[in-house]
Design a protein around this motif. Structure first.
Motif, PDB file in Angstrom:
ATOM      1  N   LEU A 230      -8.300   5.919   2.368  1.00  0.00           N
ATOM      2  CA  LEU A 230      -7.669   5.021   3.326  1.00  0.00           C
ATOM      3  C   LEU A 230      -6.479   5.707   3.985  1.00  0.00           C
ATOM      4  O   LEU A 230      -5.959   6.689   3.487  1.00  0.00           O
ATOM      5  N   GLY A 231      -6.048   5.137   5.119  1.00  0.00           N
ATOM      6  CA  GLY A 231      -4.883   5.659   5.807  1.00  0.00           C
ATOM      7  C   GLY A 231      -3.611   5.238   5.091  1.00  0.00           C
ATOM      8  O   GLY A 231      -3.648   4.393   4.192  1.00  0.00           O
ATOM      9  N   GLY A 232      -2.484   5.833   5.495  1.00  0.00           N
ATOM     10  CA  GLY A 232      -1.201   5.506   4.884  1.00  0.00           C
ATOM     11  C   GLY A 232      -0.875   4.030   5.056  1.00  0.00           C
ATOM     12  O   GLY A 232      -0.480   3.341   4.110  1.00  0.00           O
TER      13      GLY A 232
ATOM     14  N   PHE B 292      10.134   6.269   5.762  1.00  0.00           N
ATOM     15  CA  PHE B 292       9.782   7.523   5.100  1.00  0.00           C
ATOM     16  C   PHE B 292       9.207   8.545   6.079  1.00  0.00           C
ATOM     17  O   PHE B 292       8.567   9.514   5.677  1.00  0.00           O
ATOM     18  N   ASP B 293       9.450   8.261   7.355  1.00  0.00           N
ATOM     19  CA  ASP B 293       9.110   9.241   8.361  1.00  0.00           C
ATOM     20  C   ASP B 293       7.600   9.526   8.381  1.00  0.00           C
ATOM     21  O   ASP B 293       7.169  10.669   8.517  1.00  0.00           O
ATOM     22  N   LEU B 294       6.820   8.475   8.222  1.00  0.00           N
ATOM     23  CA  LEU B 294       5.367   8.645   8.190  1.00  0.00           C
ATOM     24  C   LEU B 294       4.686   7.827   9.286  1.00  0.00           C
ATOM     25  O   LEU B 294       3.473   7.676   9.312  1.00  0.00           O
ATOM     26  N   ALA B 295       5.516   7.285  10.195  1.00  0.00           N
ATOM     27  CA  ALA B 295       4.981   6.359  11.193  1.00  0.00           C
ATOM     28  C   ALA B 295       3.866   7.002  12.029  1.00  0.00           C
ATOM     29  O   ALA B 295       2.883   6.352  12.363  1.00  0.00           O
ATOM     30  N   ASP B 296       4.016   8.292  12.326  1.00  0.00           N
ATOM     31  CA  ASP B 296       3.018   8.957  13.180  1.00  0.00           C
ATOM     32  C   ASP B 296       1.697   9.191  12.463  1.00  0.00           C
ATOM     33  O   ASP B 296       0.674   9.385  13.099  1.00  0.00           O
ATOM     34  N   THR B 297       1.744   9.225  11.129  1.00  0.00           N
ATOM     35  CA  THR B 297       0.560   9.620  10.383  1.00  0.00           C
ATOM     36  C   THR B 297      -0.061   8.458   9.638  1.00  0.00           C
ATOM     37  O   THR B 297      -0.944   8.645   8.819  1.00  0.00           O
TER      38      THR B 297
ATOM     39  N   TYR C 146      -3.108  14.389   3.978  1.00  0.00           N
ATOM     40  CA  TYR C 146      -1.649  14.515   3.930  1.00  0.00           C
ATOM     41  C   TYR C 146      -1.231  15.798   3.193  1.00  0.00           C
ATOM     42  O   TYR C 146      -1.945  16.257   2.300  1.00  0.00           O
ATOM     43  N   SER C 147      -0.060  16.297   3.526  1.00  0.00           N
ATOM     44  CA  SER C 147       0.521  17.389   2.746  1.00  0.00           C
ATOM     45  C   SER C 147       1.079  16.809   1.450  1.00  0.00           C
ATOM     46  O   SER C 147       1.231  15.589   1.330  1.00  0.00           O
ATOM     47  N   GLY C 148       1.382  17.697   0.493  1.00  0.00           N
ATOM     48  CA  GLY C 148       1.910  17.239  -0.796  1.00  0.00           C
ATOM     49  C   GLY C 148       3.163  16.387  -0.649  1.00  0.00           C
ATOM     50  O   GLY C 148       3.293  15.341  -1.272  1.00  0.00           O
TER      51      GLY C 148
ATOM     52  N   MET D  52       4.211  14.689   2.020  1.00  0.00           N
ATOM     53  CA  MET D  52       3.918  13.427   2.698  1.00  0.00           C
ATOM     54  C   MET D  52       3.285  12.431   1.728  1.00  0.00           C
ATOM     55  O   MET D  52       3.625  11.250   1.705  1.00  0.00           O
ATOM     56  N   ARG D  53       2.361  12.940   0.919  1.00  0.00           N
ATOM     57  CA  ARG D  53       1.672  12.096  -0.047  1.00  0.00           C
ATOM     58  C   ARG D  53       2.667  11.483  -1.023  1.00  0.00           C
ATOM     59  O   ARG D  53       2.617  10.315  -1.342  1.00  0.00           O
ATOM     60  N   ARG D  54       3.608  12.324  -1.465  1.00  0.00           N
ATOM     61  CA  ARG D  54       4.618  11.867  -2.414  1.00  0.00           C
ATOM     62  C   ARG D  54       5.506  10.811  -1.784  1.00  0.00           C
ATOM     63  O   ARG D  54       5.900   9.843  -2.415  1.00  0.00           O
ATOM     64  N   ARG D  55       5.835  11.012  -0.500  1.00  0.00           N
ATOM     65  CA  ARG D  55       6.685  10.032   0.194  1.00  0.00           C
ATOM     66  C   ARG D  55       5.956   8.708   0.349  1.00  0.00           C
ATOM     67  O   ARG D  55       6.534   7.640   0.185  1.00  0.00           O
ATOM     68  N   LEU D  56       4.658   8.798   0.659  1.00  0.00           N
ATOM     69  CA  LEU D  56       3.876   7.565   0.789  1.00  0.00           C
ATOM     70  C   LEU D  56       3.782   6.859  -0.564  1.00  0.00           C
ATOM     71  O   LEU D  56       3.888   5.635  -0.654  1.00  0.00           O
TER      72      LEU D  56
END
Lengths: 316, 253
Positions: free
Chosen positions: A93-95, A124-129, A137-139, A141-145
């Motif tokens: 699934l998406g973020g 968490f600065d993930l709005a674009d993704t 996701y990068s490691g 980004m995944r952790r932030r999500l």
């Protein structure tokens, strides 16, 4: 006790013959960041899994946010967030879909779940993704999500189990920033780590865990003081003279690093030690490149506490 | 806590539907695979050992039952994947109804099985196959197939919880095939060596396939297996449903 967020008394857990927790005690004050520091297999993850109601303890009284983790698991679950060692996300699934899913399961209702997902992605600065599958996701980004997912309901207590293990330095810095920004909000954070620097950077108070027990506790400064306070470092010009210097200097408990031509020792009286070392070196005609007084690193504290002092010396 | 059981189960079901939306190709492949088997056995390998009349009338019910049996793999893969990714830990640490994880899994798998039946029967119809029975009997047959699938589903959940890791699924997958083919799905037990025929007749899947043939009114279909096709899956469920639920609860051990 309203000022205590986590109480652990005599927690025990065994897997077959192995005692993962052997009577662990812990008290975490509300609104603080508490670091649990220890090597692999010390019982850190077992502790977090018990605190987050994933695992039943064999014995002990364990309360989180004022509720017993065994008898009142549901009440505890309402008040906690968990960031486990492995990303606890739906990879396909998406973020945004992930955050909405967890929001719904927290019974926020469709509209609030959607709004909350948007807020957290932004924060968490993930709005674009948000639309991308988590798999891509990068490691970092995944952790932030993952962290965002554990904050859906602004938990009273947040557990972070080795939050930066496996991340590159940039990912680690990102997660550290996120954790720091949380602390202002009054959330209590319990953080496990193998990285002393991480505990040093984030935690107000640290419990050092080894073999399922807390072997030392205190603020970073207190822990440093426990291992004899300051240290003196002497770097020689010629590594061949290290042996002579150890024999001759008025120091005890000296550790030697041949590679860096360094010898290091705890000191009690800073000035006396410094002048004593300089005088002794001059008399023996041993040339020093650098002589410096410093606070011990957390590594030294940790190795000292876990009784692995000798390993350092042997390795040197 | 139980007040949320329904909503949470629905949320978990929707999660699976969202995954289909993300990976439509995967879903299509899953649906097309049984069709491929049907065409392969119907036309390529052909024949049907010992089957009189139109092999199609024998094969299609068999393939429907076989597809339900193979659904077990999909269930196992999905459950082990969730366990392995740690997402089950997040679910378990949340204030949601405990059973919703498993209910969502069952609902989504059953839905996919309904789709698989529709596709397979549709392809059969396109090839000229028709049921010879009544509409009620046809629906009864579909009901028996789904009941069998439901039993496979809970066996799958239990095995996945026992195996734990996705790597272990492969071992089970290899076992599912002989069990699936050691049935009367493709050929009559009479045509097999005596002991093998006995094993095949005992296979719960054979009862389902035979009962479905009976209800479809396939020429030469043996009657009297409907009860076995109801009782066997229920018996399997009586064993594996509580085992799976208990195993799930024991994740906290």
């Amino acid at each position: 006790m309203a000022d205590t967020a986590i109480t652990v008394e005599g927690a025990e857990k065994r897997y077959g013959d192995k005692k993962a927790l052997a009577g662990l005690d812990l008290r975490v004050a509300r609104g603080t960041v508490h670091g649990v520091l220890g090597p692999n297999g010390a019982g850190k993850t077992t502790l977090v899994r018990i605190l987050s109601t994933l695992l039943r303890p064999d014995a002990g009284r364990i309360e989180v946010a004022g509720h017993d983790v065994v008898r009142e698991a549901y009440a505890v679950r309402l008040r906690i967030g968990l960031l486990g060692q492995h990303a606890a996300l739906d990879e396909e699934l998406g973020g945004r879909q992930n955050l909405e899913l967890f929001g719904r399961l927290h019974h926020l209702g469709a509209r609030r779940a959607r709004a909350r997902a948007g807020e957290l992605l932004e924060r968490f600065d993930l709005a674009d993704t948000g639309r991308k599958a988590v798999r891509q996701y990068s490691g970092g980004m995944r952790r932030r999500l993952d962290l965002a997912a554990s904050l859906i309901t602004e938990p009273e207590v947040l557990f972070l189990d080795e939050p930066t293990t496996g991340l590159d330095p940039r990912g680690r810095a990102e997660v550290w920033d996120s954790v720091r920004s949380l602390v202002g909000g009054g959330t209590t954070v319990l953080l496990t780590t193998q990285y002393l620097e991480e505990a040093d950077q984030l935690a107000d108070c640290i419990s050092v865990v080894d073999a399922g027990r807390v072997i030392a506790e205190g603020t970073v400064d207190e822990l440093k003081a426990q291992t004899g306070g300051d240290r003196i470092d002497v770097v020689l010009r010629d590594a061949g003279q290290l042996g002579d210097a150890v024999a001759l200097l008025p120091l005890a408990g000296v550790s030697v690093d041949t590679h860096r031509r360094l010898l290091s020792a705890p000191v009690t009286d800073r000035m006396e030690a410094l002048s004593g070392v300089v005088r002794a070196l001059q008399q023996a005609g041993i040339e020093a490149e650098d002589v410096a007084l410093r606070r011990p690193t957390l590594d030294e504290v940790f190795l000292h506490l876990t009784g692995d002092d000798r390993r350092v010396r042997e390795a040197a | 806590m139980t007040a949320h059981a329904l909503t949470d189960s629905w949320t978990m079901t929707r999660r699976e539907l969202a995954r289909w939306g993300r990976q439509p190709v995967q879903l299509v492949v899953n649906l097309v695979f049984p069709v491929m088997l049907l065409l392969m056995f119907g036309y390529l390998v052909g024949g049907g050992r010992g089957v009189g009349g139109a092999y199609r009338d024998y094969l299609i019910p068999g393939m429907l039952a076989l597809t339900m049996a193979f659904g077990l793999e999909g269930t196992m893969i999905a459950v082990t994947r969730d366990l392995d990714k740690g997402v089950v830990d997040r679910f378990r640490s949340m204030p949601m109804a405990n059973g919703a994880v498993l209910v969502g899994r069952s609902a989504a798998d059953m839905l996919q099985s309904v789709m698989a039946l529709v596709v397979l029967i549709g392809v059969g119809a396109a090839l000229g196959w028709r049921t010879h029975g009544t509409a009620a009997a046809f629906l009864g047959a579909v009901g028996l197939l789904l009941l069998f699938r439901f039993a496979m589903l809970w066996i799958g959940i239990h095995l996945a919880l026992v195996a734990g890791k996705p790597e272990m699924v492969q071992a089970v997958q290899i076992l599912v095939w002989p069990v699936g083919f050691l049935s009367n799905a493709l050929a009559l037990p009479d045509s097999m060596p005596g002991w093998l025929g006995t094993v095949v007749e005992w296979n719960p899947m054979s009862h389902t396939a035979t009962a479905v043939r009976d209800l479809f009114g396939s020429p030469g279909a043996e009657s009297g297996h409907v009860w076995a096709a109801i009782v066997w899956p229920l018996a399997l469920l009586a064993v594996f449903f509580p085992l799976a639920v208990r195993r799930f609860g024991r994740l906290s051990r």
